[in-house]
Scaffold this active site. Structure first.
Site, short mmCIF file in Angstrom:
data_model
loop_
_atom_site.label_atom_id
_atom_site.label_comp_id
_atom_site.label_asym_id
_atom_site.label_seq_id
_atom_site.Cartn_x
_atom_site.Cartn_y
_atom_site.Cartn_z
N TYR A 144 0.04 0.09 -4.09
CA TYR A 144 0.57 -1.26 -4.06
C TYR A 144 -0.53 -2.21 -3.58
CZ TYR A 144 3.57 -5.24 -2.77
OH TYR A 144 4.14 -6.48 -2.66
N ASP A 239 -8.68 -1.37 -1.08
CA ASP A 239 -7.62 -2.21 -0.54
C ASP A 239 -7.23 -1.62 0.82
OD1 ASP A 239 -5.43 -3.64 0.15
OD2 ASP A 239 -4.30 -3.32 -1.70
N LYS A 267 -2.47 -7.67 7.10
CA LYS A 267 -1.70 -7.04 8.18
C LYS A 267 -2.36 -7.18 9.57
CE LYS A 267 1.17 -4.71 4.97
NZ LYS A 267 0.93 -4.05 3.70
C1 LIG Z 1 1.02 -4.88 2.33
C2 LIG Z 1 -0.04 -4.60 1.33
C3 LIG Z 1 -0.49 -5.57 0.43
C4 LIG Z 1 0.15 -6.92 0.32
O1 LIG Z 1 0.00 -7.70 1.47
P1 LIG Z 1 1.03 -8.90 1.71
O2 LIG Z 1 0.50 -9.54 2.95
O3 LIG Z 1 2.38 -8.30 1.83
O4 LIG Z 1 0.92 -9.81 0.54
C5 LIG Z 1 -1.56 -5.27 -0.39
N1 LIG Z 1 -2.13 -4.06 -0.35
C6 LIG Z 1 -1.72 -3.09 0.48
C7 LIG Z 1 -2.42 -1.78 0.50
C8 LIG Z 1 -0.64 -3.33 1.33
O5 LIG Z 1 -0.22 -2.35 2.12
#
Ligand SMILES: *Cc1c(COP(=O)(O)O)cnc(C)c1O
Length: 433
Positions: A144, A239, A267
């Protein structure tokens, strides 16, 4: 335990908010029952509107690595607030946090602040495309990267939880440039690269996947991707929105010793405020406007309150290496306890674990990619989730999420979680028979 106030709020919320929530998984649809509405949180505990207390194992989906309402962050925010909430102009804190990020994550030579992980990944892909002059990119099934159009193809997190293959509203034109590979399968990646020679701008992945449950990279997988990208002039993007500042001060790339070209962060970086960032090699980052031609902007980017929270968080993590040894100890104690319980009960469920991330999968198979994660019995998981909630343990309301530990968990809290876990498993199984 009653949750009357939460029930009333959820009923009312349905009238004004789609599905009653501002982010889908929060609605508890994958686990049944109704979501609890949160009034406050402190340390390892979160409290709902009916004043029930729960031990936290999600921690706002990652950011609260020090537990909730940490005094360092609270005080930094309050102090910043006294000078105004937004200027839309550069501030000293942005310089400070950028320098600190490049110090903590050495592959990042320059960094741009944004407001969410979604923005970070969208911008990083645009940058990789602008830099290489190529359109396609490879992502992995079950990973994701936020809700940007081009990522909503076989995505993890809420998309997996809701069982959507992909999302309506994403055009075929967009989807055709997203190539999909199974996690941990380097041969499949090589084949995609071979079949799209010279057309692939980037490979993006969660180095430790957390959005199909916690799934680790197999030995040599990340290194093989690095080599492939070097050979083919492809931008490798880690990511690390989840793993950044969590698996180590320098994220998964430090832990595994593999260096990406670009990194996306979110985060933890905002200490609970809406912050994301993308950064990497100077040569690539200098393609970002106004240094270069790839456009990306934000009215609230680098917001002074958000930067104050992020700076307080990162400064503490940078100066306190014991955070990571503590998290490892907490993770090992918790998962060790779970494993003992599983053994005692004769259940061979899979637990994937690294540092302060773990997932208990309701399957006996090894979980190494999205398909193997999907072998999990999500109905059983739902029952287990509810049993844990009743016992005052707040888990992510989906099988397909990693849990996140914080340094605020005491030995007593961990013992309580281990006991609740064992009792919940017994309940789930008695119920099943
Ligand atoms: C949470 C998450 C996102 C998205 O971040 P948001 O602040 O919710 O837009 C993207 N990549 C990873 C790996 C994530 O865990």
């Amino acid at each position: 335990m009653h949750i009357n106030k939460s029930k009333d709020l959820f009923a009312k919320a349905q009238h004004f908010i789609p599905g009653g929530v501002n982010s889908p998984v929060r609605a508890f649809r994958a686990v049944g029952g109704e979501p609890i509405f949160i009034k406050k949180a402190d340390g390892a505990f979160i409290y709902d509107e009916d004043d029930n207390a729960y031990i936290e194992l999600i921690n706002s989906w990652g950011p609260m690595i020090l537990g909730h309402n940490h005094p360092l962050i609270r005080e930094a925010v309050i102090k910043a607030m006294e000078h105004g909430t937004s200027f839309g102009a550069p501030t000293s804190r942005e310089v400070e946090i950028a320098e600190l990020i490049t110090h903590m994550v050495p592959s990042i030579e320059k960094v741009r602040m944004v407001n969410s992980g979604t923005e970070a990944t969208m911008s990083a892909i645009r940058l990789a495309r602008g830099y290489t002059g190529r359109d396609k990119f490879i992502k992995f099934e079950g990973h994701y990267h936020g809700h940007g159009d081009s990522f909503l193809i076989a995505a993890g997190s809420g998309v997996a939880t809701m069982g959507y293959p992909d999302s309506p509203g994403v055009t075929k034109g967009t989807a055709k440039d997203t190539l999909l590979a199974p996690h941990n399968n380097i041969e499949a990646v090589k084949e995609l690269v071979e079949n799209n020679k010279g057309e692939i701008a980037a490979i993006i992945l969660e180095p430790v996947a957390g959005n199909m449950g916690c799934v680790l990279p197999r030995e040599g997988f990340l290194k093989a991707l690095r080599e492939l990208c070097d050979q083919e002039g492809i931008v490798l993007i880690f990511d690390e929105v989840m793993s950044g500042f969590r698996l180590a001060k320098g994220g998964a790339q430090e832990h595994f010793g593999v260096t990406p070209d670009l990194t996306t962060l979110g985060k933890i970086i905002g200490g609970g405020m809406p912050v994301g960032a993308y950064g990497g090699k100077k040569e690539i980052m200098d393609f970002v406007s106004p240094a270069g031609p790839v456009y990306q902007a934000g009215t609230l980017s680098g917001n002074p309150i958000a930067m104050a929270a992020g700076l307080a968080m990162l400064t503490h993590l940078n100066e306190t290496p014991s955070v990571y040894s503590d998290l490892n100890r907490i993770g090992n104690k918790l998962v060790g306890g779970f494993q003992q319980s599983l053994k005692k009960l004769g259940l061979n469920y899979t637990i994937n674990h690294l540092g302060s991330m773990y997932t208990l999968f309701f399957t006996y198979n090894e979980v190494y990619d999205f398909d193997s994660a999907k072998n999990s019995d999500t109905v059983l998981f739902g029952k287990y989730f509810q049993a844990m909630l009743q016992k005052g343990i707040y888990l992510a309301p989906s099988q397909y999420e990693s849990l996140f530990l914080s340094t605020a968990l005491s030995d007593k809290d961990i013992e309580k979680i281990i006991e609740a876990n064992e009792a919940s498993l017994i309940e789930v199984f008695t119920d099943k028979k």
